[in-house]
Scaffold this active site. Structure first.
Site, short mmCIF file in Angstrom:
data_model
loop_
_atom_site.label_atom_id
_atom_site.label_comp_id
_atom_site.label_asym_id
_atom_site.label_seq_id
_atom_site.Cartn_x
_atom_site.Cartn_y
_atom_site.Cartn_z
N GLN A 1 -24.30 22.99 -96.33
CA GLN A 1 -25.43 23.88 -96.58
C GLN A 1 -26.55 23.06 -97.21
OE1 GLN A 1 -26.71 27.03 -99.89
NE2 GLN A 1 -24.72 27.51 -99.03
N LYS B 1 -35.06 24.50 -102.66
CA LYS B 1 -35.93 25.66 -102.84
C LYS B 1 -37.39 25.25 -102.99
CE LYS B 1 -32.55 28.88 -103.98
NZ LYS B 1 -32.31 30.14 -103.27
N ASN C 1 -30.05 27.04 -96.77
CA ASN C 1 -30.07 28.04 -97.83
C ASN C 1 -31.40 28.78 -97.82
OD1 ASN C 1 -30.88 28.86 -100.72
ND2 ASN C 1 -28.68 28.62 -100.84
N ASP C 2 -31.33 30.09 -97.66
CA ASP C 2 -32.47 30.96 -97.91
C ASP C 2 -33.61 30.87 -96.88
OD1 ASP C 2 -34.21 32.68 -99.12
OD2 ASP C 2 -34.81 31.30 -100.71
N THR D 1 -26.37 22.93 -111.80
CA THR D 1 -27.10 22.81 -110.54
C THR D 1 -27.73 24.12 -110.09
OG1 THR D 1 -25.01 23.10 -109.39
CG2 THR D 1 -25.83 20.85 -109.62
N SER E 1 -22.32 19.21 -107.07
CA SER E 1 -22.26 17.87 -107.67
C SER E 1 -20.89 17.23 -107.54
CB SER E 1 -22.71 17.91 -109.13
OG SER E 1 -22.30 19.10 -109.74
N LYS F 1 4.28 17.45 -81.97
CA LYS F 1 5.00 16.86 -83.09
C LYS F 1 6.12 15.96 -82.59
CE LYS F 1 8.69 18.15 -85.04
NZ LYS F 1 9.86 18.06 -84.16
N CYS G 1 13.76 19.78 -84.33
CA CYS G 1 13.37 20.81 -83.36
C CYS G 1 13.01 22.11 -84.07
CB CYS G 1 14.49 21.09 -82.38
SG CYS G 1 15.01 19.62 -81.48
#
Ligand SMILES: *[C@@H]1O[C@H](CO)[C@@H](O)[C@H](O)[C@H]1NC(C)=O
Ligand SMILES: *[C@@H]1O[C@H](CO)[C@@H](O)[C@H](O)[C@H]1NC(C)=O
Ligand SMILES: CC(=O)N[C@H]1CO[C@H](CO)[C@@H](O)[C@@H]1O
Length: 519
Positions: free
Chosen positions: A39, A43, A71-72, A138, A211, A350, A430
């Site tokens: 993200q 701002k 964001n926003d 933050t 952070s 696998k 198995c």
């Protein structure tokens, strides 16, 4: 684009957090470490600057096949054509954002109360960011610090209101030292059964961090550390999802292991079905289960059945697990593996290192030297092998051994659970395939195949460790029933919200350099 919310990076361009590093560099390192969503949050930048930065980040996220959200600033997202936005409760309202972005883009919403969370789900939010969990430097416009218990209360309300399938991440002050606690508190949710049926429990799909990655000395390493914690905390959710839905495990396996495979399926809460007639496969594939193709005893007839069943499950969009038992041991098996691999898609493959070398094919130094040489593979080589198989066959690969290595082609995870007694009973390998199939076709596991395969490996390994500790277990004979009992009791404890067994889980995302020589 399938989204993995496990480790969700929120960027921060303020010098106090970013220091002298480039934002794109920190993002790229986080993605190398396994972050699944980015993200871009800024701002204050001008529109043009924000667009320029978003474009730069988009070039990075596209290389990793990971969504970029803004964001926003919805108009920035529209202009750069990224995968979506994240909006807060104070930001432009949801419907307007949806109108601007169109029906397919991701719109995540922040919620700090039950009311906000429910309203966002009803509006059609793609996912929710729950928080603020802890006070943080933050994000200063912190409306409400809700703590881990606040997160858990919102999750319970979402489940009760029928929104259990909306992904959730927690956000706010999450770092390496507190992520585990928040995740585990959420993972201890229980399925509540009322007269009107049972409400599936809901836990967190991941953690959103700022952070903890952007300001970390080594963002890749920090992301791996968080990814290991998230995958570990996802185990109960996957286990619960199997128990709640009793998915069908359609096993085409060898005669030697049928009994224990069926019992393991039952113990983990799946429903085993024994059908080797391919004519039935199309009908069975529609029942919402998974198919296990186990090459234990290959005959030309058997192979034909396998191919028909593989096609039926592929056509129905249901997962198939390939267990290439003894691949490479004989020319017949080698060619059977090649036929199976070229005839369909697998969710999980696998096998042990020798089998997986054959599956990978190609000409690494050890590829042609046969089964015995694989005992000399280093952990790094086996890790690289897992990633190679996952990439080549676009699946989750699980290379079994004392340390199990799993990869989805991008991330590589080691699981160090299990017990040597497992190696002394027929068909334990198995039956791990059976457990994987149950997890991978559960609703939670289907959306997160790597987490599903990790969950099966962890549950299987821990059940073995707990069984081996029991006083009545004196060797392989007494081990088998104890092992089944422990699988069963892990399932029961998990459904009741008792996760004490999870302290034994050893899950770690590891660094496998790209230039490491493949075996
Ligand atoms: C993580 O966050 C908590 C709570 O905000 C804080 O007390 C702790 O010091 C942080 N740990 C690290 C390693 O940053
Ligand atoms: C892998 O399994 C096969 C049989 O399933 C066995 O023959 C082989 O020795 C095993 N290889 C390793 C490296 O364990
Ligand atoms: C658990 C399960 O379904 N086991 C069956 C797998 O397939 C074999 C045939 O190869 C059956 O005999 C098992 O019962």
């Amino acid at each position: 684009m399938a989204v993995d919310y496990g480790v969700y990076l929120v960027t921060d361009s303020t010098p106090a957090i970013l220091g002298s590093r480039s934002l794109a560099g920190a993002v790229e390192a986080s993605l190398r470490g396994g972050a699944g969503v980015v993200q871009y949050r800024d701002k204050t930048a001008s529109h043009d600057d924000a667009v320029r930065t978003a474009r730069e980040l988009l070039a990075v996220t596209r290389r990793f096949g990971v969504p970029l959200l803004v964001n926003d600033r919805v108009e920035v997202a529209v202009e750069v054509g990224c995968e979506g936005v994240h909006i807060g409760q104070d930001d432009m309202e949801f419907q307007k954002a949806r109108q601007m972005l169109g029906p397919d883009k991701i719109i995540g919403v922040t919620a700090s109360s039950t009311e906000e969370a429910l309203r966002a789900c009803e509006a059609g939010a793609t996912y929710l960011g729950l928080g603020t969990v802890y006070a943080t430097q933050t994000k200063k416009d912190t409306k409400a610090i809700i703590g881990p218990h606040g997160v858990r209360d919102i999750l319970a309300a979402l489940a009760a209101a029928g929104h259990a399938s909306v992904p959730t991440v927690c956000i706010g002050g999450i770092n390496a030292s507190n992520a585990g606690d928040v995740l585990l508190l959420a993972a201890a949710a229980t399925t509540t059964t009322t007269t009107s049926g049972s409400t599936p429990a809901k836990s967190l799909d991941g953690v959103a961090v700022v952070s903890a990655l952007v300001a970390a000395p080594d963002p890749a390493d920090a992301a791996r550390h968080l990814l290991g914690q998230v995958l570990r905390a996802r185990v109960p959710d996957v286990v619960r999802s199997v128990a709640a839905t009793t998915p069908l495990s359609h096993n085409m396996t060898n005669l030697v292991v049928q009994n224990i495979a069926a019992n393991v399926a039952l113990a983990v809460g799946a429903s085993p079905i024994m059908a080797n007639y391919a004519e039935e496969a199309a009908d069975l594939a529609r029942l919402g289960g998974a198919l296990v193709v186990n090459m234990g005893t290959v005959t030309p007839d058997g192979l034909k059945n396998y191919l028909q069943a593989l096609k039926a499950y592929n056509d129905a969009g249901r997962p198939v697990i390939l267990d290439p038992v003894g691949a490479g041991a004989t020319a017949v098996r080698r060619s059977a593996v090649e036929t199976l691999l070229s005839s369909g898609r697998y969710a999980v493959i696998k096998g042990n290192a020798s089998e997986m070398l054959v599956v990978r094919g190609g000409s690494g130094p050890l590829a042609q030297r046969g089964v015995d040489s694989t005992s000399q593979l280093t952990l790094a080589q086996r890790a690289s092998l897992a990633r190679d198989v996952a990439r080549r066959h676009r699946c989750v690969a699980l290379v079994t051994g004392a340390t199990d290595l799993l990869s989805d082609g991008r991330r590589v995870v080691r699981v160090d659970n299990g017990h040597e007694l497992l190696g002394m009973i027929t068909g334990s390998g198995c039956t791990l395939g059976t457990a994987v199939s149950a997890m991978v076709c559960s609703p939670v596991g289907a959306a997160e195949p790597l987490a599903a395969a990790v969950a099966a490996t962890v549950m299987f390994g821990i059940a073995a460790e707990m069984a081996a500790e029991r006083p009545e277990v004196r060797g392989p004979g007494t081990f088998v029933p104890a092992f089944l009992d422990e699988l069963y009791s892990i399932r029961k404890a998990t459904a009741a919200g008792d996760l004490r067994w999870l302290v034994l889980a050893k899950v770690q995302a590891i660094d496998v350099p790209e230039d490491d020589a493949s075996p």
